[in-house]
Design an enzyme around this catalytic site. Structure first.
Site, PDB file in Angstrom:
ATOM      1  N   THR A 197       0.847  -1.188   0.000  1.00 18.36           N
ATOM      2  CA  THR A 197       0.000   0.000   0.000  1.00 18.36           C
ATOM      3  C   THR A 197       0.882   1.236   0.000  1.00 18.36           C
ATOM      4  O   THR A 197       1.995   1.222   0.530  1.00 18.36           O
ATOM      5  CB  THR A 197      -0.914   0.045   1.234  1.00 18.36           C
ATOM      6  OG1 THR A 197      -0.108   0.251   2.408  1.00 18.36           O
ATOM      7  CG2 THR A 197      -1.689  -1.249   1.376  1.00 18.36           C
ATOM      8  N   GLU A 346      -6.378  -3.483   2.694  1.00 14.51           N
ATOM      9  CA  GLU A 346      -6.281  -4.431   3.798  1.00 14.51           C
ATOM     10  C   GLU A 346      -7.477  -5.370   3.898  1.00 14.51           C
ATOM     11  O   GLU A 346      -7.449  -6.329   4.689  1.00 14.51           O
ATOM     12  CB  GLU A 346      -6.126  -3.657   5.124  1.00 14.51           C
ATOM     13  CG  GLU A 346      -4.801  -2.951   5.285  1.00 14.51           C
ATOM     14  CD  GLU A 346      -4.731  -1.580   4.612  1.00 14.51           C
ATOM     15  OE1 GLU A 346      -3.777  -0.839   4.880  1.00 14.51           O
ATOM     16  OE2 GLU A 346      -5.634  -1.249   3.801  1.00 14.51           O
ATOM     17  N   LYS A 456     -12.139  20.288   9.985  1.00 13.13           N
ATOM     18  CA  LYS A 456     -12.621  20.686  11.316  1.00 13.13           C
ATOM     19  C   LYS A 456     -12.641  22.204  11.367  1.00 13.13           C
ATOM     20  O   LYS A 456     -11.613  22.853  11.498  1.00 13.13           O
ATOM     21  CB  LYS A 456     -11.720  20.100  12.398  1.00 13.13           C
ATOM     22  CG  LYS A 456     -11.612  18.580  12.325  1.00 13.13           C
ATOM     23  CD  LYS A 456     -10.564  18.040  13.277  1.00 13.13           C
ATOM     24  CE  LYS A 456     -10.421  16.524  13.126  1.00 13.13           C
ATOM     25  NZ  LYS A 456      -9.842  16.134  11.812  1.00 13.13           N
ATOM     26  N   TRP A 461     -17.463  19.304  12.075  1.00 14.60           N
ATOM     27  CA  TRP A 461     -16.775  18.492  11.078  1.00 14.60           C
ATOM     28  C   TRP A 461     -17.509  18.643   9.747  1.00 14.60           C
ATOM     29  O   TRP A 461     -18.716  18.428   9.664  1.00 14.60           O
ATOM     30  CB  TRP A 461     -16.782  17.013  11.488  1.00 14.60           C
ATOM     31  CG  TRP A 461     -15.788  16.692  12.560  1.00 14.60           C
ATOM     32  CD1 TRP A 461     -15.156  17.562  13.399  1.00 14.60           C
ATOM     33  CD2 TRP A 461     -15.307  15.397  12.900  1.00 14.60           C
ATOM     34  NE1 TRP A 461     -14.321  16.897  14.249  1.00 14.60           N
ATOM     35  CE2 TRP A 461     -14.388  15.548  13.972  1.00 14.60           C
ATOM     36  CE3 TRP A 461     -15.551  14.122  12.423  1.00 14.60           C
ATOM     37  CZ2 TRP A 461     -13.716  14.487  14.555  1.00 14.60           C
ATOM     38  CZ3 TRP A 461     -14.899  13.045  12.998  1.00 14.60           C
ATOM     39  CH2 TRP A 461     -13.989  13.233  14.045  1.00 14.60           C
TER      40      TRP A 461
END
Length: 563
Positions: A197, A346, A456, A461
């Site tokens: 990755t 993953e 943020k 958020w």
């Protein structure tokens, strides 16, 4: 775990392990006459494919590849790659699918770290090999892959003409190998594949999967894609062509599924818009998967409207980045059926795929777009929860946000020779994805953002993905990316970069005024108006076609802030 009563075992009874060779074996049973096609250069049926896979196994034996050794591949998407998917792994060796878009230094790191023994390399990548070859520590020999052998123009006709360290050319070695090979049984937990990755910091991380995990991932796809018809895929009528690189998470596992079903498969080699479009039409491709960048490239092609009739049969699963409503609408207008999926390197990767139930199929096309652009419904056999910063589970009410954590039979056990990061990945017995999302009571996953990409601002958020989705629906916007940059007053503020469609001349202030009008009408939150909009000709992408927000933040900060 609770105490249970195990079934009695009989010494003579056969308990077959779940191995990749068993997926291959199915391809000969029912429709062996179907074809596997490589560009306009090569085609074969499944009978010949099985023979070639066994010839490859004999070649590996001749090259002294033992169970547990690692065989690496650097190739475009091809029939050869598919043969390695099945042939290398079924001998008990490990297949390392090398990301050809990494830098030479990163490729060198991954090859030494994976301890590659034999390397199959396309001649296009020989310059990369020349730069790193003296520093490779474990490679014993190389096999060259050439498309020229199919046109009769190959100059590689004998071992004497090969570079030092090369054992031969792929087709020549296969031609001299026996078609007889008995793939052995071994433990289903045997290591089958590895790839790396591209993290934001440090060296690439090695992810690995066993035969059992890849077998179970195939069963998960079979259940969801074919059983539930999330993206209907019938071997009798559908034609599969990946437009996700085969080095990237096994091309999302679909080559294993397509081979098991003996479906017609088309491999496009190097991605070139005109070649992809030609193969879509001439070979009758009906199912593909890709990142939004590739779909946008094809949808935006001036030639695309001419082939609307052909494209109307095409089903495309989108992953890697969010499918925006703007792109989904553009694809739908061409008759393309699009749906989102969700996963990560993953997780092998599929953990969710969009699925419209009987009620949802009755919704209008506009209402369906909202569902099709969600990350999908949780896949069979996958447990998925939301977790807050304190490790508490968050309710699946469609509103509450938390980090996606997951468990399932095909998720990687960790990172190769990196126990610290592996333990962090599996903290608390759940695989932590780093994605912030909500989950509805009926199992739809709605990604808000990567934890590192959430903006943020002012104590709230803001999802950069939601902002990109809003921008994608503005006429004339081809692509956009939104990031948060430091702000003394608000902590962070959103900034956007936009690629315009040909023929349009957009103005930043005009876009901001349009967004502000939506805010005043109550259609958008006030934070969804970017502080600054900058027009660019191209948005930085990662090696697998995702928007590279790290690069945007680091290299384009000056441009965005106008300093």
């Amino acid at each position: 775990m609770i105490q249970t009563k195990l079934i009695p075992r009989t010494t003579e009874a056969h308990e077959p392990p779940l191995l990749i060779k068993n997926l291959l074996a199915q391809s000969l049973k029912y429709e062996p006459q179907r074809e596997i096609v490589y560009r306009d250069l090569f085609r074969m049926d499944y009978t010949r494919f099985n023979q070639r896979v066994r010839q490859l196994a004999n070649v590996l034996t001749d090259l002294n590849v033992q169970p547990g050794d690692t065989v690496a591949v650097l190739d475009w998407d091809s029939h050869r790659y598919l043969e390695c998917f099945l042939g290398v792994t079924s001998t008990g060796a490990i297949l390392h699918t090398i990301n050809i878009r990494l830098s030479p230094s990163q490729i060198l790191y991954t090859m030494n770290h994976a301890q590659d023994k034999v390397v199959f390399i396309h001649e296009d990548f020989l310059p990369i090999l020349a730069a790193i070859k003296p520093q490779l520590t474990t490679v014993e020999t190389y096999v060259i892959l050439s498309d020229k052998v199919y046109t009769g123009t190959s100059e590689i006709n004998s071992l004497a003409e090969l570079p030092e360290g090369f054992s031969g050319e792929y087709e020549a070695l296969l031609k001299g190998a026996s078609e007889q090979y008995e793939f052995p049984d071994f433990d289903e937990n045997t290591w089958a594949t590895t790839f790396y990755t591209t993290g934001t910091t440090g060296n690439p991380k090695g992810v690995y999967f066993s035969h059992r995990q890849l077998f179970m991932h195939t069963m998960g796809l079979l259940t969801y894609i074919i059983g539930y018809e999330a993206m209907p895929f019938k071997g009798s009528t559908d034609v599969y062509m990946p437009i996700t690189p085969m080095f990237h998470v096994h091309a999302w596992g679909f080559p294993f599924l397509a081979t098991m079903m003996s479906a017609k498969q088309v491999y496009p080699g190097r991605y070139e818009p005109e070649v992809l479009l030609k193969l879509l039409i001439t070979e009758g491709v009906t199912l593909s998967h890709c990142v939004p960048t590739i779909l946008n490239m094809l949808v935006s092609s001036p030639a695309a409207p001419k082939f609307k009739q052909n494209l109307s049969r095409w089903k495309v699963l989108i992953g890697g980045s969010a499918l925006t409503k703007g792109l989904a609408k553009a694809a739908t207008e061409l008759g393309i059926t699009v749906m989102s999926g969700y996963g990560m390197s993953e997780t092998a990767p599929v953990m969710a795929v969009g699925y419209l139930n009987e009620q949802e199929k009755q919704l209008s096309p506009e209402e369906q777009i909202d569902l099709r652009t969600r990350a999908g419904r949780i896949s069979p056999f996958i447990e998925m929860r939301l977790m807050d910063d304190d490790g508490n589970f968050v309710p699946h009410d469609g509103h509450s946000l938390g980090e996606i954590v997951a468990r399932g039979p095909w998720l990687t056990q960790g990172y190769y020779e990196d126990p610290e990061r592996g333990a962090d990945l599996w903290k608390g017995g759940w695989l932590h994805t780093g994605d912030v999302a909500s989950i509805t009571p009926d199992y739809w996953v709605v990604i808000a953002d990567r934890t590192k990409d959430v903006i943020k601002t002012g104590g709230e958020w803001v999802s950069s993905l939601d902002m990109e989705d809003v921008l994608s629906q503005i006429e004339g916007v081809a692509e956009s990316a939104v990031i948060g940059l430091p702000d003394d007053r608000w902590g962070e503020r959103p900034h956007a970069i936009i690629v315009q469609k040909p023929g349009y001349t957009l103005q930043a202030e005009g876009i901001k005024a349009g967004l502000q009008a939506k805010v005043e009408r109550g259609e958008l939150h006030k934070w969804y108006v970017p502080d600054r909009i900058v027009f660019v000709t191209e948005i930085p992408k990662t090696s697998v076609g995702k928007i590279d927000k790290k690069k945007i933040r680091s290299e384009m900060k000056e441009l965005i802030l106008g300093k």
